[in-house]
Design a protein around this motif. Structure first.
Motif, PDB file in Angstrom:
ATOM      1  N   UNK A  34      31.603  34.381  49.093  1.00 53.64           N
ATOM      2  CA  UNK A  34      32.031  34.653  47.720  1.00 53.64           C
ATOM      3  C   UNK A  34      33.525  34.915  47.675  1.00 53.64           C
ATOM      4  N   UNK A  39      42.138  41.968  43.406  1.00 56.70           N
ATOM      5  CA  UNK A  39      43.097  41.499  42.402  1.00 56.70           C
ATOM      6  C   UNK A  39      43.936  42.657  41.880  1.00 56.70           C
ATOM      7  N   UNK A 224      38.694  31.163  41.574  1.00 58.88           N
ATOM      8  CA  UNK A 224      37.266  30.826  41.567  1.00 58.88           C
ATOM      9  C   UNK A 224      36.849  29.941  40.396  1.00 58.88           C
ATOM     10  N   UNK A 225      37.566  30.046  39.266  1.00 61.16           N
ATOM     11  CA  UNK A 225      37.159  29.223  38.124  1.00 61.16           C
ATOM     12  C   UNK A 225      37.625  27.781  38.305  1.00 61.16           C
TER      13      UNK A 225
ATOM     14  N   UNK B 315      31.787  40.644  34.334  1.00 61.83           N
ATOM     15  CA  UNK B 315      32.925  39.727  34.367  1.00 61.83           C
ATOM     16  C   UNK B 315      33.284  39.375  35.810  1.00 61.83           C
ATOM     17  N   UNK B 316      33.045  40.297  36.717  1.00 65.87           N
ATOM     18  CA  UNK B 316      33.289  39.946  38.118  1.00 65.87           C
ATOM     19  C   UNK B 316      32.352  38.811  38.558  1.00 65.87           C
ATOM     20  N   UNK B 319      33.437  35.649  36.449  1.00 67.31           N
ATOM     21  CA  UNK B 319      34.738  35.069  36.792  1.00 67.31           C
ATOM     22  C   UNK B 319      34.767  34.585  38.247  1.00 67.31           C
ATOM     23  N   UNK B 320      34.342  35.464  39.147  1.00 66.04           N
ATOM     24  CA  UNK B 320      34.569  35.185  40.572  1.00 66.04           C
ATOM     25  C   UNK B 320      33.402  34.467  41.241  1.00 66.04           C
ATOM     26  N   UNK B 321      32.179  34.662  40.725  1.00 69.70           N
ATOM     27  CA  UNK B 321      31.010  34.149  41.460  1.00 69.70           C
ATOM     28  C   UNK B 321      30.229  33.050  40.738  1.00 69.70           C
ATOM     29  N   UNK B 339      33.749  30.657  33.352  1.00 68.77           N
ATOM     30  CA  UNK B 339      33.615  31.014  31.954  1.00 68.77           C
ATOM     31  C   UNK B 339      34.923  31.594  31.431  1.00 68.77           C
ATOM     32  N   UNK B 379      38.878  40.559  39.285  1.00 70.85           N
ATOM     33  CA  UNK B 379      38.916  39.402  38.392  1.00 70.85           C
ATOM     34  C   UNK B 379      40.323  39.194  37.843  1.00 70.85           C
ATOM     35  N   UNK B 380      40.392  38.250  36.944  1.00 69.33           N
ATOM     36  CA  UNK B 380      41.647  38.000  36.240  1.00 69.33           C
ATOM     37  C   UNK B 380      41.291  37.584  34.819  1.00 69.33           C
TER      38      UNK B 380
END
Lengths: 242, 513
Positions: A34, A39, A224-225, B315-316, B319-321, B339, B379-380
């Protein structure tokens, strides 16, 4: 005696190199399934290289964490680096110019290293939180390193050893020819402790050295996106279930 | 658990690093999951007889599949940088709530069985046998970690206790020693589609009610659609948004923003939950199973985009997974990130001038903002690192006149968890929740006294629920916690809305010009 040290260093070097190689291969082979960079994290590879550079060279995160530990830890590591570079003169002939140039600084670095270590030991003894998390090995590592530093400084300032002879011994050893070492007490202690350190390196917390480079929270790109990240075992699981 | 069997910490100007008091929290463990909740998640129903060997086998399996676990178990040098960083330690003085103290509960077992030093010199390196006591200690202390990652910011190797906690919970689950709160909720989601167990008809009812409320209030027919095929946007939001204050005011806000943006959107009854508790229990498989519902809903409804509502850990995972677990999302519109966060959407609309906002609608408040831990450190938002700090603040400042930040060491990447994250938002853990909220409560109290702050905005269902419950323990008011989209909702003037404020028209002109 010289033969003992010759064999000891061959074994120690082998153990350190193979042991570390095994751990590095293990880390490299274990997937990070993962995306978990802490961040805000860099959004590209260059940024990650810079982030790791700041961690390795300046201990960026530790600086955010505790200033005293950072100060002592950084003094020790930077000192150690210079001292190690200075020691290259025992393994190279002719000695490279940059190594010649840092020789005087290497001596100060020896002091910095020992002062840093004593500071870290002080923290480990006097700060109740750090004392609580310390095992005997955590103290012993500091003691070991202090002995190495102290015995090294002794040979420079108190009881000179025949460094030419030491150099001949180690340059010879690198070509697998066994020479003779001067039989001086500080040198014996110094070399014994260094060999011990090399032997224990891959089995101890000194694994933080390769560990940092493999830490997913530090070495991953935050994308990741944009880019799908999939571990081999996760891919296999997907194919099996879908 | 009765309310009065622990003391709420006193608030001072600063949170002093306490001297250690051992085992202050050793008594606290969450309720154990019922067998059917464990088996629903493909775990053994009850603690298995050969738990000792099974646990070690699981640890071995996980360290082979998760690089983080292997590297983090090896790399700690016990420098102590993390020791004063965890809100649960600061609130409880218990050394096992120091990040490294918590990690060592697992690390000492790892060392004993999987390292040369621990096998042959256990006393020297602090390696310990795995005993029944160890197991109970894991169960207790790994459920006193909210997986907020604050420790990972300060660790020179980036060791993240969340990774260790997740692994420990996965090990416990694998031997039938699961936590009731998380496992029951995941089982419920697998059955019904959301954590609260609200079935489709109940959702439809709720959303209809919202439509009526908004129309009554504004005279504009804002839709809150459910299961509409062919909508542009699938909104996935924490189910608390359908249910409770202040969450639902946020949902009202999302709807108004979508309405003004002129996009079609829908909620899915099948995937009516943003939160993914699979992460809390560290189970990749369960996290994936939950995530796949969102993929299926997006495919079934034929949407072009996925937008997530205000939720932190959600959101983690999103966003990340999400791309990893349920991707690739090549069937969606490639012009938008998959997303998107609702705040990214709203901020974009604000920048485009599509929203008519009357900041004075929030003039009765002085706002501050609580950065949710998982949004902040995992996240971002937007294109740039740190967007997760800027975009929420930008939106607040676009809809409110009065905003101040809390102390800089308690926000941004250093933000303190609310105290209820990571699967701890349950009444049987109220003591750790209240004590863990100490650093955030202190920072809030300070800006209340010094800057006259009246309200704290949050963007996470857990933060909102936790603060609503915990603020009164510290002598503050539960209504002080608000959703960002509640503020947006207050300020937004819908096109065609009955207006009683003459400024509105001027602003409308400005926006149109």
């Amino acid at each position: 005696m010289s033969l003992f040290f010759a064999l000891l260093f061959i074994v120690a070097a082998l153990v350190m190199v193979t042991g570390l190689a095994r751990k590095i291969i293990q880390y490299a082979k274990t997937p990070a399934p993962l995306k978990i960079p802490t961040t805000p994290a860099p959004v590209n590879r260059t940024g990650v290289v810079l982030r790791l550079f700041r961690e390795v060279v300046f201990f960026e995160s530790l600086f955010k964490g505790t200033k005293w530990t950072w100060l002592f830890g950084w003094m020790f590591h930077l000192g150690l680096l210079l001292v190690l570079l200075r020691h290259l003169r025992y393994f190279t002939d002719p000695v490279w110019l940059p190594i010649q140039l840092i020789q005087p600084f290497g001596v100060y670095a020896g002091y910095a290293m020992v002062i840093g270590l004593v500071g870290l030991l002080g923290r480990r003894i006097f700060v109740d939180r750090v004392r609580y998390i310390s095992s005997p090995s955590d103290f012993l590592w500091l003691v070991l390193l202090i002995i190495i530093g102290f015995s090294g400084l002794m040979m420079k300032f108190i009881a000179h050893t025949d460094v030419v002879m030491v150099k001949e011994f180690f340059t010879g050893l690198m070509g697998l020819s066994f020479g003779t070492l001067p039989i001086d007490f500080p040198l014996m202690v110094h070399l014994l402790m260094v060999a011990l350190l090399m032997l224990l390196f891959p089995f101890s917390k000194l694994l933080h050295v390769p560990g940092l480079f493999f830490s997913p929270s530090r070495n991953q790109v935050d994308n990741p996106r944009e880019k799908r990240h999939l571990a081999p075992w996760a891919k296999a699981m997907e194919e099996q279930r879908n | 658990m009765a309310k009065a069997d622990f003391e709420t910490p006193e608030l001072h100007e600063f949170v002093d690093v306490p001297l250690l008091v051992e085992d202050t929290m050793a008594h606290l463990s969450p309720f154990v999951a019922k067998p059917e909740h464990n088996t629903d998640l493909n775990f053994p129903g009850e603690l298995v007889d050969d738990w000792h060997d099974k646990a070690l086998a699981k640890l071995d399996d996980l360290r082979g599949r998760f690089r983080s676990l292997q590297v983090y178990l090896d790399s700690c040098v016990k420098c102590g940088a993390c020791t004063d960083k965890c809100h649960y330690f600061l609130g409880t003085k218990d050394p096992k709530n120091m990040p490294v103290g918590r990690q060592d509960l697992l690390r000492k077992v790892y060392r004993r069985y999987f390292t040369f030093a621990g096998k042959y010199f256990p006393g020297l390196v602090g390696a310990k046998d795995l005993t029944r006591e160890t197991l109970d200690e894991w169960y207790s202390y790994y459920h006193q970690c909210s997986q907020c990652r604050r420790c990972s910011v300060f660790c020179p190797y980036g060791i993240d206790t969340a990774e260790i906690s997740m692994a420990a919970r996965e090990i416990l689950d694998s031997i039938g020693y699961g936590q009731k709160y998380c496992n029951e909720i995941i089982a419920k989601l697998n059955r019904v589609g959301n954590n609260l167990g609200l079935p489709g008809p109940a959702l439809a009812d709720t959303l209809e009610g919202l439509e009526e409320d908004v129309e009554d209030e504004t005279g504009v027919a804002v839709k809150y659609p459910l299961d509409v095929k062919g909508a542009d946007i699938l909104l996935v939001t924490p189910s608390a948004d359908f249910f409770a204050e202040p969450h639902v005011d946020g949902l009202i806000g999302y709807g108004k923003v979508f309405h003004e943006a002129g996009v079609s959107w829908t909620i899915s009854s099948y995937a009516s939950e943003a939160a993914n508790f699979g992460m809390f229990i560290g189970s990749y498989e369960n996290m994936r199973r939950v995530s796949l519902r969102i993929r299926k809903a997006a495919l079934d409804l034929g949407v072009k985009r996925i937008v997530f509502g205000e939720c932190g850990h959600a959101w983690r995972v999103a966003y990340a997974f999400l791309n990893t677990l349920a991707g690739p999302f090549d069937f969606l519109d490639p012009n938008y990130p998959v997303p998107q966060h609702i705040l990214e959407f709203t901020w974009d609309q604000i920048q485009k001038g599509n929203l008519n906002l009357d900041k004075s609608a929030n003039d009765d408040k002085v706002l501050t903002f609580h950065d949710s831990c998982n949004v902040a450190r995992a996240t971002r938002m937007g294109d740039k690192p740190g967007g997760q700090f800027e975009i929420p603040r930008n939106v607040i400042k676009a809809v409110c006149n009065n905003y101040v930040d809390m102390h800089h060491e308690t926000i941004g990447e250093r933000t303190f968890c609310c105290g209820g994250g990571g699967g701890l938002l349950t009444d049987d853990l109220m003591e750790i929740r209240v004590k863990g909220a100490l650093p955030r409560m202190t920072a809030l109290k300070n800006v209340m006294e010094e800057e006259g702050v009246t309200h704290m905005a949050a963007i996470c269902a857990i933060c909102k629920s936790q603060f609503t419950k915990v603020l009164p323990y510290y002598g503050m008011d539960m209504d002080q916690i608000v959703s960002i989209h509640q503020l947006v909702s207050n300020a937004i003037i819908l096109t065609g809305q009955d207006s009683d404020d003459e400024e509105d028209e001027e602003e409308l002109d400005e926006v149109e010009a």
